[in-house]
Write a protein that holds these residues in place. Structure first.
Motif, mmCIF file in Angstrom:
data_model
loop_
_atom_site.group_PDB
_atom_site.id
_atom_site.type_symbol
_atom_site.label_atom_id
_atom_site.label_comp_id
_atom_site.label_asym_id
_atom_site.label_seq_id
_atom_site.Cartn_x
_atom_site.Cartn_y
_atom_site.Cartn_z
ATOM 1 N N ALA A 1 44.458 35.947 50.273
ATOM 2 C CA ALA A 1 43.401 34.853 49.490
ATOM 3 C C ALA A 1 43.961 34.919 48.243
ATOM 4 N N LEU A 2 44.424 35.934 47.524
ATOM 5 C CA LEU A 2 44.962 36.129 46.341
ATOM 6 C C LEU A 2 46.400 34.868 46.246
ATOM 7 N N LEU B 1 52.121 35.618 35.624
ATOM 8 C CA LEU B 1 52.824 36.723 36.438
ATOM 9 C C LEU B 1 51.907 37.854 36.869
ATOM 10 N N LEU B 2 52.011 38.464 38.083
ATOM 11 C CA LEU B 2 51.381 39.717 38.436
ATOM 12 C C LEU B 2 52.037 40.834 37.980
ATOM 13 N N THR C 1 43.288 45.806 41.213
ATOM 14 C CA THR C 1 43.356 45.673 42.400
ATOM 15 C C THR C 1 43.840 44.590 43.117
ATOM 16 N N PHE C 2 44.246 43.596 42.277
ATOM 17 C CA PHE C 2 44.857 42.303 42.891
ATOM 18 C C PHE C 2 44.111 41.569 43.904
ATOM 19 N N THR C 3 42.918 41.441 43.556
ATOM 20 C CA THR C 3 42.048 40.825 44.492
ATOM 21 C C THR C 3 41.812 39.234 43.588
ATOM 22 N N PRO C 4 41.626 38.177 44.672
ATOM 23 C CA PRO C 4 41.449 36.991 44.054
ATOM 24 C C PRO C 4 40.330 36.890 42.889
ATOM 25 N N GLN C 5 39.194 37.651 43.284
ATOM 26 C CA GLN C 5 38.133 37.683 42.271
ATOM 27 C C GLN C 5 38.458 38.347 40.856
ATOM 28 N N GLY D 1 47.010 42.018 35.811
ATOM 29 C CA GLY D 1 47.300 43.153 36.731
ATOM 30 C C GLY D 1 46.990 44.689 36.040
ATOM 31 N N ILE D 2 47.603 44.427 34.703
ATOM 32 C CA ILE D 2 47.009 45.842 33.660
ATOM 33 C C ILE D 2 45.951 45.416 32.684
#
Length: 334
Positions: free
Chosen positions: A165-166, A152-153, A126-130, A80-81
């Motif tokens: 999808a995430l 963890l996110l 951006t918390f996308t699955p990719q 996430g960061i």
């Protein structure tokens, strides 16, 4: 040290965990590895890291440590960061500052602030699955492993989850065995909305807790199925509480009498705050971080010290009941 089941990973670990945010900061790799070994020798078996820690170098440092202790510890890392761009001045700053830090401990705080500013990431993921998949693969390489116990996110909010999808990716990685489980590591103010709007992501919740905090479980109905990890039992919260007590002598004397601990003594207050965090969150892991092997060993011993349970519980009750009195003078002066 007392053991606890680590979320729904099927593994057990110690209730006291070591936070790796200070690795590879003012310390170089050899000193960082020595601190990890000190935590291990003290009996700690859970280690918490993130790609952004240590200017992007903490994961690889922990990975070197893990090779020496295969299957003997549990690990949390995050997505996430991203790490900031490493400045070539950081290594030079470490070499220059190291001798000064031993003489002037305040130097390390200024160095850390300056280095953090220089390496701060320009934006959050951006918390996308990719992006998540790519970050996971980088962490596996850095940690030199094919399995991460808990993923963890990092600093996620409810608004970040626009692509379901995430969630599918997270569940697939659990099935593949790449991660043992997943959850969210964020600030305490974001937890209620995350629980209300995206409970499926909240298998584990990692957020700050100290004696200055109310019980979020009661206030926001954290489900029993959500495993919890806490941090920041001390740091700024300790400094704030110590300043409040030393500014209010009468209150400090009364609280000291109630706990039978001299709360004006910074070391004793810190020990009691740490014990209270363990005591008031009996089903959680508590993280702490230190660059001092003696402090690490002392905290590990404190975790098993039952003589501090009664005064720690008393301190928490006093803070919750008389918080306004505690900070009244400082608030009125500002």
């Amino acid at each position: 040290m007392q053991l606890i089941e680590l979320a729904d990973t099927g593994r057990t670990t110690t209730r006291l965990g070591f936070g790796c945010s200070s690795l590879m900061g003012a310390m170089g790799r050899r000193a960082s590895l020595a601190i990890l070994e000190a935590a291990y020798d003290a009996g700690i078996r859970h280690f918490d890291v993130a790609p952004m820690y240590g200017y992007g170098e903490a994961e690889s440092c922990l990975g070197e440590f893990l090779r020496l202790h295969p299957n003997q510890v549990t690990v949390t890392t995050k997505y996430g960061i991203p790490p900031g761009k490493k400045s070539p001045l950081i290594s030079a700053a470490r070499r220059v500052a190291a001798p000064l830090i031993k003489i002037l401990p305040s130097v390390k705080h200024r160095l850390a602030r300056a280095a953090n500013a220089a390496t701060r990431p320009s934006e959050k993921a951006t918390f996308t699955p990719q992006e998540a998949k790519a970050s996971l693969e980088r962490s596996l390489v850095a940690l030199r492993t094919d399995h991460i116990d808990l993923w963890l996110l990092h600093e996620a909010s409810a608004a970040d989850f626009q692509d379901e999808a995430l969630l599918s990716l997270l569940e697939q990685e659990v099935q593949r065995g790449t991660i043992g489980s997943f959850g969210i590591g964020s600030s305490v103010d974001k937890i209620p909305t995350l629980l209300a709007e995206h409970p499926a992501y909240c298998r584990t919740l990692q957020y700050e807790w100290s004696v200055l905090n109310a019980n979020i479980d009661a206030a926001h109905a954290v489900p029993a199925s959500s495993f919890r990890i806490h941090h920041r039992a001390l740091t700024d919260n300790f400094r704030s509480l110590h300043r409040g007590l030393t500014a209010n002598i009468d209150l400090c004397k009364r609280w000291s009498a109630s706990t039978n601990i001299d709360l004006s003594n910074a070391t004793d207050l810190a020990r009691l705050m740490l014990k209270a965090a363990l005591l008031m969150n009996p089903a959680s892991i508590l993280l702490f971080s230190s660059k001092n092997p003696h402090h690490i060993n002392a905290n590990a011993k404190l975790a098993n010290d039952r003589t501090l349970e009664a005064p720690a519980a008393a301190l928490y009750r006093l803070v919750q009941a008389e918080r306004d009195q505690l900070f009244h003078r400082r608030t009125g002066a500002t």
